[in-house]
Design a protein around this motif. Structure first.
Motif, PDB file in Angstrom:
ATOM      1  N   TYR A 155       0.826  -1.211   0.000  1.00  0.00           N
ATOM      2  CA  TYR A 155       0.000   0.000   0.000  1.00  0.00           C
ATOM      3  C   TYR A 155       0.856   1.255   0.000  1.00  0.00           C
ATOM      4  CZ  TYR A 155      -4.276  -2.656   0.667  1.00  0.00           C
ATOM      5  OH  TYR A 155      -5.346  -3.500   0.479  1.00  0.00           O
ATOM      6  N   LEU A 156       2.166   1.108   0.211  1.00  0.00           N
ATOM      7  CA  LEU A 156       3.084   2.241   0.099  1.00  0.00           C
ATOM      8  C   LEU A 156       3.481   2.372  -1.370  1.00  0.00           C
ATOM      9  CD1 LEU A 156       4.934   4.430   1.307  1.00  0.00           C
ATOM     10  CD2 LEU A 156       6.594   2.631   1.816  1.00  0.00           C
ATOM     11  N   THR A 157       2.557   2.867  -2.186  1.00  0.00           N
ATOM     12  CA  THR A 157       2.815   2.864  -3.620  1.00  0.00           C
ATOM     13  C   THR A 157       2.058   3.970  -4.343  1.00  0.00           C
ATOM     14  OG1 THR A 157       2.818   1.459  -5.602  1.00  0.00           O
ATOM     15  CG2 THR A 157       0.937   1.255  -4.120  1.00  0.00           C
ATOM     16  N   VAL A 158       2.691   4.471  -5.381  1.00  0.00           N
ATOM     17  CA  VAL A 158       2.008   5.329  -6.346  1.00  0.00           C
ATOM     18  C   VAL A 158       1.886   4.596  -7.680  1.00  0.00           C
ATOM     19  CG1 VAL A 158       2.815   7.457  -5.257  1.00  0.00           C
ATOM     20  CG2 VAL A 158       4.198   6.404  -7.076  1.00  0.00           C
ATOM     21  N   LEU A 159       2.312   3.337  -7.697  1.00  0.00           N
ATOM     22  CA  LEU A 159       2.298   2.537  -8.921  1.00  0.00           C
ATOM     23  C   LEU A 159       0.957   1.839  -9.086  1.00  0.00           C
ATOM     24  CD1 LEU A 159       5.905   1.083  -8.604  1.00  0.00           C
ATOM     25  CD2 LEU A 159       5.137   2.928 -10.101  1.00  0.00           C
ATOM     26  N   SER A 160      -0.071   2.625  -9.192  1.00  0.00           N
ATOM     27  CA  SER A 160      -1.429   2.144  -9.442  1.00  0.00           C
ATOM     28  C   SER A 160      -2.179   3.261 -10.157  1.00  0.00           C
ATOM     29  CB  SER A 160      -2.126   1.778  -8.132  1.00  0.00           C
ATOM     30  OG  SER A 160      -2.363   2.943  -7.357  1.00  0.00           O
ATOM     31  N   PHE A 161      -3.324   2.903 -10.725  1.00  0.00           N
ATOM     32  CA  PHE A 161      -4.095   3.920 -11.439  1.00  0.00           C
ATOM     33  C   PHE A 161      -4.958   4.712 -10.456  1.00  0.00           C
ATOM     34  CE2 PHE A 161      -2.842   1.319 -14.997  1.00  0.00           C
ATOM     35  CZ  PHE A 161      -2.654   2.244 -16.006  1.00  0.00           C
ATOM     36  N   GLY A 162      -4.287   5.213  -9.418  1.00  0.00           N
ATOM     37  CA  GLY A 162      -4.934   6.083  -8.465  1.00  0.00           C
ATOM     38  C   GLY A 162      -4.771   7.539  -8.870  1.00  0.00           C
ATOM     39  N   SER A 163      -5.145   8.433  -7.960  1.00  0.00           N
ATOM     40  CA  SER A 163      -5.154   9.861  -8.291  1.00  0.00           C
ATOM     41  C   SER A 163      -3.753  10.375  -8.618  1.00  0.00           C
ATOM     42  CB  SER A 163      -5.746  10.651  -7.122  1.00  0.00           C
ATOM     43  OG  SER A 163      -5.026  10.380  -5.921  1.00  0.00           O
ATOM     44  N   THR A 164      -2.721   9.869  -7.906  1.00  0.00           N
ATOM     45  CA  THR A 164      -1.360  10.376  -8.121  1.00  0.00           C
ATOM     46  C   THR A 164      -0.859  10.035  -9.520  1.00  0.00           C
ATOM     47  OG1 THR A 164      -0.893  10.118  -5.765  1.00  0.00           O
ATOM     48  CG2 THR A 164       0.980  10.345  -7.248  1.00  0.00           C
ATOM     49  N   MET A 165      -0.985   8.777  -9.901  1.00  0.00           N
ATOM     50  CA  MET A 165      -0.499   8.370 -11.210  1.00  0.00           C
ATOM     51  C   MET A 165      -1.347   8.965 -12.330  1.00  0.00           C
ATOM     52  SD  MET A 165       0.293   4.539 -12.584  1.00  0.00           S
ATOM     53  CE  MET A 165       0.201   4.166 -14.341  1.00  0.00           C
ATOM     54  N   VAL A 166      -2.652   9.090 -12.109  1.00  0.00           N
ATOM     55  CA  VAL A 166      -3.523   9.710 -13.110  1.00  0.00           C
ATOM     56  C   VAL A 166      -3.096  11.157 -13.353  1.00  0.00           C
ATOM     57  CG1 VAL A 166      -5.872  10.545 -13.515  1.00  0.00           C
ATOM     58  CG2 VAL A 166      -5.509   8.200 -12.741  1.00  0.00           C
ATOM     59  N   THR A 167      -2.780  11.881 -12.281  1.00  0.00           N
ATOM     60  CA  THR A 167      -2.314  13.266 -12.432  1.00  0.00           C
ATOM     61  C   THR A 167      -1.032  13.319 -13.253  1.00  0.00           C
ATOM     62  OG1 THR A 167      -3.294  13.829 -10.295  1.00  0.00           O
ATOM     63  CG2 THR A 167      -1.637  15.334 -11.169  1.00  0.00           C
ATOM     64  N   TYR A 168      -0.128  12.382 -12.984  1.00  0.00           N
ATOM     65  CA  TYR A 168       1.124  12.326 -13.747  1.00  0.00           C
ATOM     66  C   TYR A 168       0.850  12.056 -15.227  1.00  0.00           C
ATOM     67  CZ  TYR A 168       5.305  10.262 -15.800  1.00  0.00           C
ATOM     68  OH  TYR A 168       6.338   9.963 -16.646  1.00  0.00           O
ATOM     69  N   LEU A 169      -0.051  11.126 -15.510  1.00  0.00           N
ATOM     70  CA  LEU A 169      -0.344  10.788 -16.904  1.00  0.00           C
ATOM     71  C   LEU A 169      -0.996  11.960 -17.636  1.00  0.00           C
ATOM     72  CD1 LEU A 169      -1.639   7.121 -16.492  1.00  0.00           C
ATOM     73  CD2 LEU A 169       0.589   7.870 -17.339  1.00  0.00           C
ATOM     74  N   LEU A 170      -1.882  12.669 -16.961  1.00  0.00           N
ATOM     75  CA  LEU A 170      -2.501  13.842 -17.573  1.00  0.00           C
ATOM     76  C   LEU A 170      -1.452  14.907 -17.876  1.00  0.00           C
ATOM     77  CD1 LEU A 170      -5.750  14.139 -15.406  1.00  0.00           C
ATOM     78  CD2 LEU A 170      -5.582  13.344 -17.773  1.00  0.00           C
ATOM     79  N   HIS A 171      -0.506  15.081 -16.971  1.00  0.00           N
ATOM     80  CA  HIS A 171       0.559  16.061 -17.201  1.00  0.00           C
ATOM     81  C   HIS A 171       1.491  15.612 -18.323  1.00  0.00           C
ATOM     82  CE1 HIS A 171       4.199  18.465 -16.384  1.00  0.00           C
ATOM     83  NE2 HIS A 171       3.350  19.370 -15.916  1.00  0.00           N
ATOM     84  N   ALA A 172       1.600  14.286 -18.513  1.00  0.00           N
ATOM     85  CA  ALA A 172       2.468  13.759 -19.572  1.00  0.00           C
ATOM     86  C   ALA A 172       1.836  13.888 -20.955  1.00  0.00           C
ATOM     87  CB  ALA A 172       2.816  12.304 -19.295  1.00  0.00           C
ATOM     88  N   GLY A 173       0.569  14.331 -21.013  1.00  0.00           N
ATOM     89  CA  GLY A 173      -0.053  14.587 -22.307  1.00  0.00           C
ATOM     90  C   GLY A 173      -1.199  13.672 -22.690  1.00  0.00           C
ATOM     91  N   PHE A 174      -1.567  12.735 -21.821  1.00  0.00           N
ATOM     92  CA  PHE A 174      -2.692  11.864 -22.127  1.00  0.00           C
ATOM     93  C   PHE A 174      -4.009  12.569 -21.797  1.00  0.00           C
ATOM     94  CE2 PHE A 174       0.860   8.969 -21.428  1.00  0.00           C
ATOM     95  CZ  PHE A 174       0.724   8.085 -22.490  1.00  0.00           C
ATOM     96  N   THR A 175      -5.042  12.248 -22.555  1.00  0.00           N
ATOM     97  CA  THR A 175      -6.357  12.844 -22.325  1.00  0.00           C
ATOM     98  C   THR A 175      -7.103  12.054 -21.250  1.00  0.00           C
ATOM     99  OG1 THR A 175      -7.463  11.465 -23.983  1.00  0.00           O
ATOM    100  CG2 THR A 175      -6.417  13.508 -24.751  1.00  0.00           C
TER     101      THR A 175
END
Length: 357
Positions: A155-175
């Motif tokens: 559970y000590l992870t950001v390696l999931s499709f949670g809010s943190t990783m979604v924010t990163y993907l949106l910033h990387a240019g994904f819609t």
């Protein structure tokens, strides 16, 4: 701001109630029902988890579509669904409780109250501290502590499709639509893990299946972590490697989760089961809070690699803890005689280093 504060407080209460419901139904009732109806526990656990993941797949997609029309409408739909589901869920729980008489178990947990002895007020604080620490001592001394602790570390992870990783993907240019599609793919992989886990546990047992599932998760994320180390954090290549690695790793995550859940159900006494599960969930929440703390410490998109490294380190620590548990339970990690073709019968017991499990 006052209304927002009220919503946050209510959300905290809802989270607490949901955790209590999970401890009662998924961790305790499931075992009693499986034994009463002669259903394999691993099959019942997998079915319940499959339903949970399917709802997590459908709900965000439906709400996203409605939110595209009107955010206010989406809020009212969420409220309506929750209000309507309360009655249905309560009715379903009552039906199960009535249909399985074994669920109606009672035992006294406070011997002092049973004996009618009064507790001096001067020792009330000391008693509260002792009672608060007792579940943690019991948890650590459990024979399945290392397995449960390994699961909690995940559970000590950001390696999931949670809010943190979604924010990163949106910033990387994904819609947002592309991210939603990725989440659907990840949940599909998770559901496949719930199908694979009971089958593999039936073939090689929950201990070995847990070991292989956790190693699968660790291996699937290796390329993504390496990409963060050698390439620009915000490049599409790094993001794609992260997406693929995380999606594939979810098979291992939920396979490991179901394997450990089965081990806990088998290894914890029924009188201590609720306390053990509650303590385990508290530990998981602590590690989840630490994962959020990593993004507070490294808030910029270009610094996302550091929470990724910490998360991958947590998976590595989990693998070590579970390997220690496997070594303790089985006496070995691998059948060395089979791996290297050594005939253990030809090695004297007093001279050899290979022992059968």
């Amino acid at each position: 701001m006052l209304l927002f504060a009220v919503v946050v407080v209510l959300a905290c209460v809802e989270k607490l109630a949901a955790s209590a419901n999970t401890v009662a139904v998924e961790r305790d009732w499931a075992i009693v029902v499986a034994d009463a109806l002669a259903i394999p526990r691993q099959d019942l656990n997998a079915s319940m988890r499959r339903i949970d993941l399917f709802c997590k797949l459908v709900a965000p997609v439906v709400i996203s579509v409605i939110d595209g029309l009107s955010t206010r409408l989406a809020i009212w739909v969420v409220l309506g669904v929750n209000v309507l589901s309360v009655g249905g869920e309560y009715f379903a729980i009552a039906m199960v409780y009535t249909a399985v008489p074994q669920l109606e178990r009672r035992w006294d947990t406070d011997d002092e109250a049973q004996d009618g002895r009064a507790i001096p007020r001067s020792f009330s604080l000391q008693r509260c501290i002792r009672n608060a620490a007792a579940p943690w001592r019991e948890y650590i001394s459990s024979p399945v502590f290392l397995a449960s602790f390994a699961l909690s570390l995940l559970y000590l992870t950001v390696l999931s499709f949670g809010s943190t990783m979604v924010t990163y993907l949106l910033h990387a240019g994904f819609t947002p639509l592309q991210v939603s599609g990725m989440r659907i793919g990840a949940v599909a992989a998770e559901i496949s893990g719930t199908w694979a886990a009971p089958y593999i546990m039936g073939k090689i047992g929950p201990i070995r299946s847990g070991l292989w599932f956790l190693n699968w998760q660790f291996g699937c994320l290796a390329a993504a972590v390496a990409a963060f180390a050698f390439y620009d954090n915000q490049s599409q290549l790094v993001a794609v490697s992260l997406i693929v690695g995380v999606a594939l790793s979810r098979i291992g995550l939920w396979g490991f989760d179901l394997s450990v859940q089965f081990l806990v159900q088998e290894g914890v006494n029924e009188h201590a089961r609720a306390r053990f599960s509650s303590t385990e969930m508290a530990l998981q929440s602590i590690f989840e809070l630490l994962s959020f703390a990593t993004t507070i410490a490294f808030p910029l998109p270009g610094q996302f690699k550091y929470p990724v490294y910490i998360s991958y380190g947590g998976i590595g620590m989990a693998a070590v803890c579970f390997a220690m548990y496997v070594r303790k339970e089985r006496g070995h990690l691998l059948h060395m005689s089979k791996c290297f073709g050594v005939d253990k019968k030809r090695i004297p017991l007093q001279e050899g280093v290979l022992h059968a499990a």
